[in-house]
Design an enzyme around this catalytic site. Sequence first.
Site, PDB file in Angstrom:
ATOM      1  N   TYR A   1       0.827  -1.205   0.000  1.00 61.73           N
ATOM      2  CA  TYR A   1       0.000   0.000   0.000  1.00 61.73           C
ATOM      3  C   TYR A   1       0.857   1.249   0.000  1.00 61.73           C
ATOM      4  CZ  TYR A   1       0.867   0.859   5.025  1.00 61.73           C
ATOM      5  OH  TYR A   1       1.447   1.136   6.228  1.00 61.73           O
TER       6      TYR A   1
ATOM      7  N   LYS B   1       6.559  -1.939   1.773  1.00 58.76           N
ATOM      8  CA  LYS B   1       5.374  -1.373   2.438  1.00 58.76           C
ATOM      9  C   LYS B   1       4.198  -2.339   2.295  1.00 58.76           C
ATOM     10  CE  LYS B   1       3.198   3.148   3.172  1.00 58.76           C
ATOM     11  NZ  LYS B   1       3.307   3.123   4.630  1.00 58.76           N
TER      12      LYS B   1
ATOM     13  N   GLU C   1      12.039   2.489  14.137  1.00 61.41           N
ATOM     14  CA  GLU C   1      11.165   3.562  13.630  1.00 61.41           C
ATOM     15  C   GLU C   1       9.876   3.535  14.431  1.00 61.41           C
ATOM     16  OE1 GLU C   1       9.801   2.821   9.576  1.00 61.41           O
ATOM     17  OE2 GLU C   1       9.906   0.670   9.926  1.00 61.41           O
TER      18      GLU C   1
ATOM     19  N   LEU D   1      11.088   1.361   7.047  1.00 62.93           N
ATOM     20  CA  LEU D   1      10.459   1.768   5.791  1.00 62.93           C
ATOM     21  C   LEU D   1      11.173   3.018   5.274  1.00 62.93           C
ATOM     22  CD1 LEU D   1       7.872   1.176   3.991  1.00 62.93           C
ATOM     23  CD2 LEU D   1       6.995   3.261   5.029  1.00 62.93           C
TER      24      LEU D   1
HETATM   25  N1  PDD Z   1       2.769   5.189   7.475  1.00 65.27           N
HETATM   26  N2  PDD Z   1       7.443   3.833   8.919  1.00 65.27           N
HETATM   27  C1  PDD Z   1       6.306   3.123   8.927  1.00 65.27           C
HETATM   28  C2  PDD Z   1       6.314   1.785   9.591  1.00 65.27           C
HETATM   29  C3  PDD Z   1       5.144   3.640   8.314  1.00 65.27           C
HETATM   30  O1  PDD Z   1       4.021   2.929   8.316  1.00 65.27           O
HETATM   31  C4  PDD Z   1       5.190   4.922   7.714  1.00 65.27           C
HETATM   32  C5  PDD Z   1       4.011   5.520   7.016  1.00 65.27           C
HETATM   33  C6  PDD Z   1       6.400   5.639   7.745  1.00 65.27           C
HETATM   34  C7  PDD Z   1       6.547   6.998   7.118  1.00 65.27           C
HETATM   35  O2  PDD Z   1       6.541   6.913   5.709  1.00 65.27           O
HETATM   36  P1  PDD Z   1       6.007   8.127   4.807  1.00 65.27           P
HETATM   37  O3  PDD Z   1       6.814   9.310   5.175  1.00 65.27           O
HETATM   38  O4  PDD Z   1       6.245   7.670   3.424  1.00 65.27           O
HETATM   39  O5  PDD Z   1       4.547   8.313   5.143  1.00 65.27           O
HETATM   40  C8  PDD Z   1       7.514   5.059   8.348  1.00 65.27           C
HETATM   41  C9  PDD Z   1       1.602   5.574   6.740  1.00 65.27           C
HETATM   42  C10 PDD Z   1       1.344   7.036   6.755  1.00 65.27           C
HETATM   43  C11 PDD Z   1       0.445   4.757   7.226  1.00 65.27           C
HETATM   44  O6  PDD Z   1       0.627   3.563   7.409  1.00 65.27           O
HETATM   45  O7  PDD Z   1      -0.629   5.283   7.411  1.00 65.27           O
END
Ligand code: PDD
Length: 285
Positions: free
Chosen positions: A33, A149, A182, A207
């Site tokens: 996703y 992801k 993270e 991620l």
């Molecule tokens: N989450 N690490 C994890 C485990 C994440 O699920 C996310 C993002 C990030 C940050 O990635 P980005 O900057 O590309 O949003 C880091 C999204 C927002 C979610 O699951 O809703």
Amino acid sequence: MYRIAYVDGRYLPHARAKVSVEDRGYQFADGVYEVCEVKDGKLVDERRHLARLERSLRELRIAEPMSYAALGVVMRETVRRNRVTDGIVYLQVTRGAAPRDFQFPVAPTRPTVVVTARNSDIARLDKLAEDGVAVVTVPDIRWQRVDIKSVSLLPNVLAKQAAREQGAREAWLVDKNGFVTEGASSNAWIVNREGKLLTRALGTGILPGITRSVLLDLIADQGIKFEERAFTVEEAYAAREAFVTSASQTVMPVVRIDGRPVGNGAPGLVATGLRREYRRYAAIS
Ligand code: PDD
């Protein structure tokens, strides 16, 4: 609320938007996703999000459901139909529906595509950023390819729930050596005692956040002292500042870790400055 979802070529009211019980996303979490920020009805950093989607699909050998240009069109149309101005668009691609069997389906199977979009409560997010949020640390029990992801998010769900039950907004995941990997849905950052900004280096353990990558451009441009390396929970407790980044909240200051105040217990200057500057570096289309 006005809610329309895109499912496999059709835009449907949420109540009628459904996938098969045989969908491999449902059966095996066999899918990936993206969450992309929407600002003024436009997509933020679409190119970087679609590049990460392409990589996730390739790593899992899931077929590309359509061209990336076409996916962009679908995301925009879903945003438009849901009248989203400031919020997020969610895109999910699974390996498709097939009789339940662990191996990849032998018969040609179309990937399932779902796209939804919703407005965020911007005033609430800004208030949270003004006050700062709390995080708690929990063991990182995820699989070893969290750079993909994938929709397999059960450890993240449990970590977030643990955070909520302790009055925190986010959980920081800690590896077996005591280093923060993270957040459960964000990347983790600190400004350490020496005033250096730290976040874990990319690899299979985190991620590759899009907000993280945009922020790195900003940091380089502004000549901020910075190092990509893992930090321990102890370093985080002693930090001057902490914050998290993700598409849905950009830069969010952290003011408490496991109940201990970070710095003086208020959002720090670095985090606040980066939040303010972020927009100038994000690509909006
Ligand atoms: N989450 N690490 C994890 C485990 C994440 O699920 C996310 C993002 C990030 C940050 O990635 P980005 O900057 O590309 O949003 C880091 C999204 C927002 C979610 O699951 O809703």
